[in-house]
Design an enzyme around this catalytic site. Sequence first.
Site, PDB file in Angstrom:
ATOM      1  N   GLN A 116      46.351  33.820  37.206  1.00 16.97           N
ATOM      2  CA  GLN A 116      46.397  34.784  36.128  1.00 16.97           C
ATOM      3  C   GLN A 116      47.895  34.911  35.764  1.00 16.97           C
ATOM      4  O   GLN A 116      48.220  35.413  34.392  1.00 16.97           O
ATOM      5  CB  GLN A 116      46.057  36.107  36.354  1.00 16.97           C
ATOM      6  CG  GLN A 116      44.555  36.123  36.979  1.00 16.97           C
ATOM      7  CD  GLN A 116      44.133  37.597  37.158  1.00 16.97           C
ATOM      8  OE1 GLN A 116      44.133  37.882  38.230  1.00 16.97           O
ATOM      9  NE2 GLN A 116      43.599  38.203  36.080  1.00 16.97           N
TER      10      GLN A 116
ATOM     11  N   HIS B  62      38.704  33.594  40.675  1.00 21.36           N
ATOM     12  CA  HIS B  62      39.914  33.036  39.794  1.00 21.36           C
ATOM     13  C   HIS B  62      40.671  31.861  40.446  1.00 21.36           C
ATOM     14  O   HIS B  62      41.022  30.919  39.831  1.00 21.36           O
ATOM     15  CB  HIS B  62      40.991  34.216  39.751  1.00 21.36           C
ATOM     16  CG  HIS B  62      40.898  35.266  38.775  1.00 21.36           C
ATOM     17  ND1 HIS B  62      40.603  34.903  37.316  1.00 21.36           N
ATOM     18  CD2 HIS B  62      40.590  36.528  38.657  1.00 21.36           C
ATOM     19  CE1 HIS B  62      40.465  35.796  36.829  1.00 21.36           C
ATOM     20  NE2 HIS B  62      40.489  36.991  37.566  1.00 21.36           N
TER      21      HIS B  62
ATOM     22  N   CYS C 180      38.507  42.492  34.078  1.00 23.98           N
ATOM     23  CA  CYS C 180      39.239  41.424  34.502  1.00 23.98           C
ATOM     24  C   CYS C 180      40.679  41.692  33.505  1.00 23.98           C
ATOM     25  O   CYS C 180      40.515  41.573  32.247  1.00 23.98           O
ATOM     26  CB  CYS C 180      38.844  40.004  34.511  1.00 23.98           C
ATOM     27  SG  CYS C 180      39.725  38.938  34.962  1.00 23.98           S
ATOM     28  N   LEU C 181      41.835  41.549  34.286  1.00 25.84           N
ATOM     29  CA  LEU C 181      42.947  41.695  33.409  1.00 25.84           C
ATOM     30  C   LEU C 181      42.808  40.605  32.385  1.00 25.84           C
ATOM     31  O   LEU C 181      43.740  40.465  31.367  1.00 25.84           O
ATOM     32  CB  LEU C 181      44.180  41.718  34.200  1.00 25.84           C
ATOM     33  CG  LEU C 181      44.351  42.929  35.092  1.00 25.84           C
ATOM     34  CD1 LEU C 181      45.508  42.877  36.066  1.00 25.84           C
ATOM     35  CD2 LEU C 181      44.697  44.407  34.283  1.00 25.84           C
TER      36      LEU C 181
ATOM     37  N   GLY D 216      43.305  43.785  41.587  1.00 28.30           N
ATOM     38  CA  GLY D 216      43.628  42.757  42.221  1.00 28.30           C
ATOM     39  C   GLY D 216      44.370  41.753  41.260  1.00 28.30           C
ATOM     40  O   GLY D 216      44.249  41.947  39.951  1.00 28.30           O
TER      41      GLY D 216
ATOM     42  N   HIS E  59      35.852  38.578  43.275  1.00 31.45           N
ATOM     43  CA  HIS E  59      36.468  38.357  41.919  1.00 31.45           C
ATOM     44  C   HIS E  59      37.673  37.247  42.020  1.00 31.45           C
ATOM     45  O   HIS E  59      37.531  36.616  41.087  1.00 31.45           O
ATOM     46  CB  HIS E  59      36.639  39.726  41.363  1.00 31.45           C
ATOM     47  CG  HIS E  59      37.389  39.574  40.029  1.00 31.45           C
ATOM     48  ND1 HIS E  59      36.687  40.158  38.811  1.00 31.45           N
ATOM     49  CD2 HIS E  59      38.497  39.428  39.676  1.00 31.45           C
ATOM     50  CE1 HIS E  59      37.505  40.193  37.956  1.00 31.45           C
ATOM     51  NE2 HIS E  59      38.610  39.285  37.951  1.00 31.45           N
ATOM     52  N   GLU E  60      38.642  37.744  42.940  1.00 30.22           N
ATOM     53  CA  GLU E  60      39.865  37.018  42.947  1.00 30.22           C
ATOM     54  C   GLU E  60      39.862  35.543  43.515  1.00 30.22           C
ATOM     55  O   GLU E  60      40.377  34.694  42.963  1.00 30.22           O
ATOM     56  CB  GLU E  60      40.846  37.679  43.805  1.00 30.22           C
ATOM     57  CG  GLU E  60      41.194  39.171  43.263  1.00 30.22           C
ATOM     58  CD  GLU E  60      41.454  39.382  41.818  1.00 30.22           C
ATOM     59  OE1 GLU E  60      42.047  38.290  41.256  1.00 30.22           O
ATOM     60  OE2 GLU E  60      41.339  40.306  41.470  1.00 30.22           O
TER      61      GLU E  60
HETATM   62 NI    NI Z   1      40.300  38.969  36.776  1.00 27.74          NI
END
Ligand code: NI
Length: 158
Positions: free
Chosen positions: A52, A146, A100-101, A47, A142-143
């Site tokens: 981000q 963010h 996580c990116l 995602g 998770h998103e």
């Molecule tokens: Ni993430």
Amino acid sequence: MILTDTTTTSLLRQVAKPVAVSAFGTTELKDFVTEMFIIMKQKNGAGLAAPQIGVSEQIFVYGFDFNPRYPKAPAVPETIVINPQILWHSEETIDLEEGCLSVPNKRLLISRYKSITFTTMDLDGNMHEKTVHDFEARIVQHEMDHLNGVLILERAKD
Ligand code: NI
């Protein structure tokens, strides 16, 4: 736009603002979401949330057929989420190692609700209600974190 750019770091700690009513139905919003899917796929993300990539707005995308970062995960439909609100979550939680990116080279054990129900807007501003389970529910949580300035570093079970 670079995922680990220091200018985006502070945005990762902020509550993102809702997408404005005037943005729905515009090509700008549609093009931005298209770009998000491209970046997510380039980075093999499950995602990707707008903060981000330097945009502090309540938008995220997710989904994949096969994800090399989570090879055991089943396929998840490609989905756009805008201005989400959680309506319900299961009592049951599942612990799984998550990455996580925006937190490179880390896998942390994170507890997430097994199932959640939430509302989301589509690109035209229509509201939809969705119930998701297991890995998809994990991605959504998770998103959503963010969008609230929360990273897996805070969620980790020590
Ligand atoms: Ni993430």
